[in-house]
Write a protein that holds these residues in place. Structure first.
Motif, PDB file in Angstrom:
ATOM      1  N   MET A  37     -45.378  36.538  39.780  1.00  0.00           N
ATOM      2  CA  MET A  37     -45.272  37.651  38.590  1.00  0.00           C
ATOM      3  C   MET A  37     -46.340  38.533  38.918  1.00  0.00           C
ATOM      4  O   MET A  37     -46.049  39.840  38.690  1.00  0.00           O
ATOM      5  CB  MET A  37     -45.414  37.154  37.139  1.00  0.00           C
ATOM      6  N   PHE A  40     -44.900  41.728  40.616  1.00  0.00           N
ATOM      7  CA  PHE A  40     -44.306  42.533  39.920  1.00  0.00           C
ATOM      8  C   PHE A  40     -45.309  43.361  38.940  1.00  0.00           C
ATOM      9  O   PHE A  40     -45.115  44.735  38.624  1.00  0.00           O
ATOM     10  CB  PHE A  40     -43.237  41.811  38.523  1.00  0.00           C
ATOM     11  N   GLU A  43     -46.666  46.247  41.026  1.00  0.00           N
ATOM     12  CA  GLU A  43     -45.631  47.158  40.961  1.00  0.00           C
ATOM     13  C   GLU A  43     -45.717  48.076  39.706  1.00  0.00           C
ATOM     14  O   GLU A  43     -45.782  49.441  39.818  1.00  0.00           O
ATOM     15  CB  GLU A  43     -44.211  46.800  40.965  1.00  0.00           C
ATOM     16  N   ILE A  44     -45.977  47.468  38.697  1.00  0.00           N
ATOM     17  CA  ILE A  44     -46.158  48.057  37.206  1.00  0.00           C
ATOM     18  C   ILE A  44     -47.479  48.864  37.518  1.00  0.00           C
ATOM     19  O   ILE A  44     -47.346  50.356  36.870  1.00  0.00           O
ATOM     20  CB  ILE A  44     -46.144  47.220  36.271  1.00  0.00           C
ATOM     21  N   ARG A  47     -46.726  52.067  39.282  1.00  0.00           N
ATOM     22  CA  ARG A  47     -45.947  53.087  38.913  1.00  0.00           C
ATOM     23  C   ARG A  47     -46.368  53.644  37.789  1.00  0.00           C
ATOM     24  O   ARG A  47     -45.968  55.109  37.610  1.00  0.00           O
ATOM     25  CB  ARG A  47     -44.353  52.286  38.741  1.00  0.00           C
ATOM     26  N   HIS A  48     -47.384  52.892  37.033  1.00  0.00           N
ATOM     27  CA  HIS A  48     -47.529  53.706  35.734  1.00  0.00           C
ATOM     28  C   HIS A  48     -49.115  53.968  35.753  1.00  0.00           C
ATOM     29  O   HIS A  48     -49.780  54.625  34.868  1.00  0.00           O
ATOM     30  CB  HIS A  48     -47.571  52.649  34.490  1.00  0.00           C
ATOM     31  N   ASN A  49     -49.749  54.065  36.801  1.00  0.00           N
ATOM     32  CA  ASN A  49     -50.812  54.502  37.430  1.00  0.00           C
ATOM     33  C   ASN A  49     -51.930  53.983  36.329  1.00  0.00           C
ATOM     34  O   ASN A  49     -52.738  54.686  35.817  1.00  0.00           O
ATOM     35  CB  ASN A  49     -51.071  56.244  37.010  1.00  0.00           C
ATOM     36  N   ILE A  50     -52.103  52.635  36.260  1.00  0.00           N
ATOM     37  CA  ILE A  50     -52.943  51.637  35.669  1.00  0.00           C
ATOM     38  C   ILE A  50     -53.968  51.316  36.680  1.00  0.00           C
ATOM     39  O   ILE A  50     -53.756  50.771  37.432  1.00  0.00           O
ATOM     40  CB  ILE A  50     -52.450  50.697  34.886  1.00  0.00           C
ATOM     41  N   ASP A  74     -39.052  39.997  52.065  1.00  0.00           N
ATOM     42  CA  ASP A  74     -39.550  40.400  50.824  1.00  0.00           C
ATOM     43  C   ASP A  74     -40.466  39.782  50.036  1.00  0.00           C
ATOM     44  O   ASP A  74     -41.560  39.995  49.302  1.00  0.00           O
ATOM     45  CB  ASP A  74     -38.224  40.658  49.684  1.00  0.00           C
ATOM     46  N   ALA A  75     -40.348  38.308  50.109  1.00  0.00           N
ATOM     47  CA  ALA A  75     -41.104  37.281  49.529  1.00  0.00           C
ATOM     48  C   ALA A  75     -42.577  37.479  50.038  1.00  0.00           C
ATOM     49  O   ALA A  75     -43.825  37.509  49.430  1.00  0.00           O
ATOM     50  CB  ALA A  75     -40.747  36.287  49.558  1.00  0.00           C
ATOM     51  N   MET A  78     -44.469  40.501  48.984  1.00  0.00           N
ATOM     52  CA  MET A  78     -44.991  40.195  47.483  1.00  0.00           C
ATOM     53  C   MET A  78     -46.427  39.263  47.732  1.00  0.00           C
ATOM     54  O   MET A  78     -47.281  39.725  47.205  1.00  0.00           O
ATOM     55  CB  MET A  78     -44.192  39.070  46.801  1.00  0.00           C
ATOM     56  N   GLY A 139     -45.426  38.028  29.641  1.00  0.00           N
ATOM     57  CA  GLY A 139     -44.648  38.595  30.686  1.00  0.00           C
ATOM     58  C   GLY A 139     -45.674  39.445  31.503  1.00  0.00           C
ATOM     59  O   GLY A 139     -46.959  39.217  31.446  1.00  0.00           O
ATOM     60  N   ALA A 140     -45.234  40.344  32.358  1.00  0.00           N
ATOM     61  CA  ALA A 140     -46.425  41.025  33.516  1.00  0.00           C
ATOM     62  C   ALA A 140     -47.010  41.965  32.671  1.00  0.00           C
ATOM     63  O   ALA A 140     -48.352  42.067  32.777  1.00  0.00           O
ATOM     64  CB  ALA A 140     -45.304  41.879  34.427  1.00  0.00           C
ATOM     65  N   THR A 141     -46.474  42.866  31.541  1.00  0.00           N
ATOM     66  CA  THR A 141     -47.291  43.858  30.938  1.00  0.00           C
ATOM     67  C   THR A 141     -48.249  43.509  30.107  1.00  0.00           C
ATOM     68  O   THR A 141     -49.344  44.032  29.954  1.00  0.00           O
ATOM     69  CB  THR A 141     -46.316  44.907  30.447  1.00  0.00           C
ATOM     70  N   ILE A 144     -51.116  42.436  32.154  1.00  0.00           N
ATOM     71  CA  ILE A 144     -51.878  43.381  32.660  1.00  0.00           C
ATOM     72  C   ILE A 144     -52.959  43.800  31.453  1.00  0.00           C
ATOM     73  O   ILE A 144     -54.209  44.054  31.723  1.00  0.00           O
ATOM     74  CB  ILE A 144     -51.056  44.786  32.878  1.00  0.00           C
TER      75      ILE A 144
ATOM     76  N   GLY B  27     -35.882  38.091  44.316  1.00  0.00           N
ATOM     77  CA  GLY B  27     -37.138  38.433  45.447  1.00  0.00           C
ATOM     78  C   GLY B  27     -36.409  39.880  46.036  1.00  0.00           C
ATOM     79  O   GLY B  27     -37.157  40.228  47.118  1.00  0.00           O
ATOM     80  N   SER B  66     -40.277  33.694  31.802  1.00  0.00           N
ATOM     81  CA  SER B  66     -40.970  34.798  31.269  1.00  0.00           C
ATOM     82  C   SER B  66     -40.822  36.195  31.997  1.00  0.00           C
ATOM     83  O   SER B  66     -41.598  37.175  31.662  1.00  0.00           O
ATOM     84  CB  SER B  66     -42.386  34.406  31.172  1.00  0.00           C
ATOM     85  N   GLU B  68     -40.459  39.369  33.247  1.00  0.00           N
ATOM     86  CA  GLU B  68     -40.459  40.646  32.673  1.00  0.00           C
ATOM     87  C   GLU B  68     -39.076  41.567  33.228  1.00  0.00           C
ATOM     88  O   GLU B  68     -38.949  42.503  32.495  1.00  0.00           O
ATOM     89  CB  GLU B  68     -41.630  41.466  32.787  1.00  0.00           C
ATOM     90  N   ASN B  94     -42.175  40.477  25.275  1.00  0.00           N
ATOM     91  CA  ASN B  94     -42.105  41.432  26.456  1.00  0.00           C
ATOM     92  C   ASN B  94     -41.464  42.495  25.863  1.00  0.00           C
ATOM     93  O   ASN B  94     -41.854  43.711  26.580  1.00  0.00           O
ATOM     94  CB  ASN B  94     -41.133  40.749  27.608  1.00  0.00           C
TER      95      ASN B  94
END
Lengths: 418, 163
Positions: A37, A40, A43-44, A47-50, A74-75, A78, A139-141, A144, B27, B66, B68, B94
């Motif tokens: 995760m 991901f 990526e967030i 994308r959101h400039n954090i 792709d994996a 990651m 989750g991811a957010t 963060i 993926g 989970s 997201e 989420n």
């Protein structure tokens, strides 16, 4: 007035003497776990400039287990980005993809202690409840936010108590107990709630067996799935970490939303039929259903005792000619122990396919996917439609003993009679 | 807080995260995954959903993983809100965290059909079925969650230093 395990742990971590179900608190977390995760999350972040920031690089465990070893480019990308993140933020604990499945290796390597509050980017993070910790998936957010602050808000949950008394029969395991609970009470009985498991049957269980109850608590909707620590818990934890800890126990006058009493004595092996975890029957009611594949592994049932019971049943037998059995030990340590005990030889003699530790088959990521109309009996945790492959494939959840017995006969089989 | 108005996409009970964001596509690069959001439950959904559309569902919406990618995928395809009989915990958190309104409403599943027009006023909690003319009171979110939604999610709050 007394407090439940969840109330005590959340009170301790939010600097309060006492909290009550329904209250909102902001709590400091002891440890967090991130697996793929994180890719991901990256990526967030971008994308959101954090700003990529970790409040305490000692408290984050980063690992890879869902795509190990990387099955696609792709994996692999990651994983590459995750390693880069670990370097950039100075993470101290980067296990890469070398140790095994997150929920096995977190306790095995001493990152879980009684009384802890632990968050992970995986729904089965509830597993650490078996060690008297309050742990759950996010989750991811939200991760963060935890990375940035070391804190997160919680609604203090109501608690449902399951009192499980008696002794399980031979070849009936904790997986059968939790499937029975899901079947009896439904997959949302513990929605937003904490669950506590008590009773002589739980006390008799090994640490590994208890982990199955806590692990699958999320399948009945729970936020936490906690087992009060005892001598076994303390001895295990002291054997894997030197860090101090203060166990938490529920008060005698704690308030529970519901208390359910169950007997282990007469419990039969259970199977969850497609496509939901609460669609549960006794194995005797569904025996004879033909299968194409068996899977023994995952964060639910890929531990040494699971491989031991499978080997006991498979020894001197061969997997049915129309069936393939995939076995993935939950960690490097489990794998090595299985090797030393000769279990891997038994599996190979039985013509099972032994894979590296990975989440892959359980969630349909890679290894052992199902084709159209195929049926798999699996020791994993979810039988959602299409989860292990083709949308018209079927997953039957059962204990490792039931999976092993079924793979010999080529049809769903009661492990007590093999 | 703005009023959300759009087509109803109706789903049943126990819509799990494997139906929303199927594992076999996780993926792939995220933009590709978006082409498969909710596809197993309704193959038309990912290509036809529009900005502001509202998902109406039964109980335990979002149970399972989970990941997201499930709620974020819905949001990024334009879903304006989800109203369900109940939500699975992680999915619900989420949604709030990413700024996607998710509210419960008892009996909602029986009062909407796929393709109806609906309007949700988050401030009052009133959900209207514009096709049948019926109105419903959704459950009120705690102020703390409304604040997260109003700010646009946790990331916006982090940027402002208010989380």
């Amino acid at each position: 007035m007394g407090m439940t395990m969840a109330e005590k742990i959340l009170a301790r971590h939010s600097g309060k003497e006492e909290v009550r179900a329904g209250e909102f608190v902001t709590a400091d977390v002891d440890r967090v776990m991130v697996h793929e995760m994180l890719a991901f999350m990256i990526e967030i972040y971008e994308r959101h400039n954090i700003p990529k920031k970790v409040w305490d690089p000692d408290r984050v465990v980063m690992l890879m287990d869902h795509y190990v070893p990387a099955p696609t480019v792709d994996a692999a990308e990651m994983h590459r980005k995750m390693r880069e993140f670990a370097r950039e933020t100075g993470l101290k604990i980067n296990l890469d993809g070398k140790e095994g499945i997150c929920h096995q290796i977190m306790p095995e390597l001493g990152y879980v202690k009684p009384g802890d509050l632990i968050l992970g980017t995986d729904s089965h993070t509830t597993t650490y409840g078996a060690f008297g910790a309050a742990s759950t998936g996010i989750g991811a957010t939200e991760m963060i936010a935890v990375f940035a602050t070391g804190k997160l808000w919680f609604r203090v949950p109501e608690t449902i108590k399951f009192e499980i008394e008696g002794s399980l029969q031979e070849r009936v395991g904790s997986k059968d107990v939790i499937l029975d609970i899901a079947g009896t009470f439904g997959s949302d009985v513990a929605q937003y709630r904490s669950v506590e498991f008590h009773g002589s049957a739980v006390e008799e269980m090994s640490i590994s067996s208890r982990m199955v109850l806590s692990n699958m608590s999320v399948e009945i909707g729970a936020k936490f799935g906690i087992i009060p620590p005892d001598k076994k818990t303390i001895e295990f934890v002291e054997s894997v970490t030197d860090e101090p800890f203060t166990p938490v126990y529920p008060d005698d006058d704690a308030i529970y939303e519901a208390i359910h009493e169950l007997s282990a004595d007469e419990l039969e092996p259970k199977v969850a039929l497609p496509h939901s975890v609460d669609n549960v029957k006794s194995v005797g009611e569904v025996s004879g259903i033909k299968i194409d594949q068996g899977f023994i592994g995952s964060c639910t049932n890929g531990r040494l005792e699971d491989l031991e019971i499978a080997a006991e049943i498979l020894e001197g037998n061969e997997v049915h000619r129309d069936v393939r059995l995939i076995i993935s030990p939950a960690s490097r340590r489990v794998y090595r122990s299985a090797l030393e005990k000769g279990l891997i030889d038994i599996f190979l003699d039985a013509k099972a396919i032994v894979c590296n530790p990975t989440c892959g088959p359980c969630w349909g990521g890679h290894l052992g996917l199902l084709g159209k109309g195929e049926r798999c009996i699996s020791s994993s945790n979810r039988n959602f439609k299409g989860r292990m492959g083709h949308e018209e494939s079927e997953i039957y959840l059962a204990s490792p003993a039931t999976v092993a017995a079924s793979c010999i006969r080529g049809e769903i089989t009661d492990p007590r009679y093999v | 807080m703005k009023v959300i108005r759009g087509r109803v996409w109706k789903f049943g009970d126990n819509i799990d995260t494997d139906l929303i964001a199927p594992g076999k596509y996780l993926g792939l690069p995220y933009e590709k995954l978006l082409e498969h959001i909710l596809e197993p439950a309704n193959p038309e959904f990912p290509s036809k959903v529009k900005e502001g559309d509202i998902i109406i569902a039964g109980k335990n919406f979002g149970c399972g993983s989970s990941r997201e990618q499930a709620p974020r995928g819905l949001k990024d395809l334009g879903v304006g809100a989800i109203v369900a009989e109940s939500f699975a915990r992680i999915f619900f958190r989420n949604c709030i965290g990413i700024g996607l309104p998710a509210v419960t409403c008892s009996g909602v599943a029986g009062n909407f059909q796929d393709g109806d027009e609906a309007e949700l006023d988050l401030r009052t909690g009133i959900l209207k079925n514009l096709t049948t003319g019926k109105s419903f009171q959704t459950s009120k979110l705690p102020d703390m969650m409304l604040e997260i939604l109003e700010t646009g999610g946790i990331l916006e709050m982090l940027k402002k230093g208010t989380f």
